[in-house]
Enzyme design. Structure first.
Site, PDB file in Angstrom:
ATOM      1  CB  CYS A   1      39.750  46.973  41.559  1.00 45.59           C
ATOM      2  SG  CYS A   1      41.141  48.045  41.145  1.00 45.59           S
TER       3      CYS A   1
ATOM      4  CB  CYS B   1      42.407  45.854  39.425  1.00 44.82           C
ATOM      5  SG  CYS B   1      42.836  46.788  40.889  1.00 44.82           S
ATOM      6  CG  ASP B   2      39.849  43.081  37.905  1.00 44.86           C
ATOM      7  OD1 ASP B   2      41.044  42.729  37.855  1.00 44.86           O
ATOM      8  OD2 ASP B   2      39.127  42.919  38.908  1.00 44.86           O
TER       9      ASP B   2
END
Length: 321
Positions: A151, A154-155
């Site tokens: 992701c 996300c990261d």
């Protein structure tokens, strides 16, 4: 004898030992939340089950540009949260308890939650979605969260001003590369073919990015790990020449397709060879009273808009039944 589900408008609780749900929805992504909205507006009692948080893959998407009504695009998490609130506003219960097993025999369907609680329902809409596919090379699981990610939104911030690799050639891989190019020093985009499968609109955007390098006709072979136990690079192999190349990078973002979340069904409904639920355009499965909506069912296009259409269609059928 079990009673029909009763709920208090303030607390929105129900007793799984005595109540029967009119429409139970497995999964709180766009398809599941839309199903919850439509079924409650049709006068049915609805519980939407979700393992962790609502939104599914939508909630992990930074910007949605092809959802009608938002000329400048919209945030995936924000859109998912609004869907949840709208479904709840009309009376749907969104319950955090992932469904781990089912029994669809008979008129009353039974669902077993991760909590161990058994739920009963007249109708079930399976909207459990899909998850990212693994690369399938050594040490992948070990390195999750240590440089391997699925992701980008996300990261990605963990790799600000660093070099990263994106593996894949579809829309997700292209969008990830574009997103990461804004915060990372350099992005390698590795694809097993000589051109992307992504929608054409992504091609020119990527070509215009000076810090994105395409690595064509190449497959991932090995993760490199530094002394700190974190990813330090990826070894790729050219499929045409057999030549191997080391891409030094702090992170590897995997975007090589999806797998349907259908393992918990254990044959309770018919699925194709890839695990997707076999259902027609109305979401009807081979089991009476059981429907499939969204990315989890057999279909040619998996988008937010098609998931929402599935949710609405299956909810109407379930509510009528």
């Amino acid at each position: 004898m079990a009673e029909e589900l009763t709920q208090n408008e303030d607390t929105k609780v129900f007793n799984p030992e005595t109540d029967i749900i009119d429409v139970a929805v497995i999964g709180a992504g766009p398809a599941g939340l839309t199903a919850g909205l439509y079924a409650t507006r049709a006068g049915r009692n609805v519980v939407v089950f979700e393992e962790i948080a609502p939104g599914g893959q939508l909630a992990k998407t930074e910007i949605i540009e092809n959802y009608p009504g938002f000329p400048e695009g919209c945030g995936g998490f924000e859109l998912a949260w609004n869907m949840k609130q709208q479904a709840e506003h009309f009376g749907a219960i969104v319950k955090t308890d992932g469904i781990t097993a089912v029994n669809f025999e008979g008129d009353i369907k039974r669902l077993i939650g991760a909590s161990g609680v058994e739920y009963k329902a007249h109708n079930v809409i399976i909207a459990s979605g899909a998850r990212p596919r693994n690369l399938g090379i050594a040490r992948e699981e070990e390195l999750r969260g240590k440089g391997v990610s699925y992701c980008a939104t996300c990261d990605g911030n963990f790799f600000r001003n660093k070099t990263v690799v994106v593996v894949g050639g579809g829309d997700t891989a292209a969008a990830d590369a574009i997103y990461l190019s804004r915060i990372c020093e350099k992005v390698y985009l590795v694809h097993r073919r000589d051109q992307l499968r992504a929608t054409q609109v992504y091609h020119q955007r990527l070509a215009d990015l000076s810090n994105v390098e395409f690595v064509w006709n190449s497959v991932s072979k090995e993760f490199l790990v530094g002394e700190n136990g974190l990813v330090s690079g990826l070894v790729v192999e050219n499929k045409l020449t057999g030549e191997q190349r080391t891409l030094e990078a702090s992170g590897v973002f995997v975007a090589v397709g999806m797998l349907p979340n259908t393992e918990f069904l254990k044959g309770a409904v018919a699925c194709d060879e890839r695990g997707y639920i076999i259902a027609d355009e109305h979401g009807t499965t081979n089991v009476e009273g059981v429907f499939a909506a969204g990315d989890v069912r057999t279909k040619t296009l998996r988008q937010v808009s098609t998931a929402i259409a599935d949710g609405a269609q299956t909810a109407e059928l379930a509510a009528e039944r």
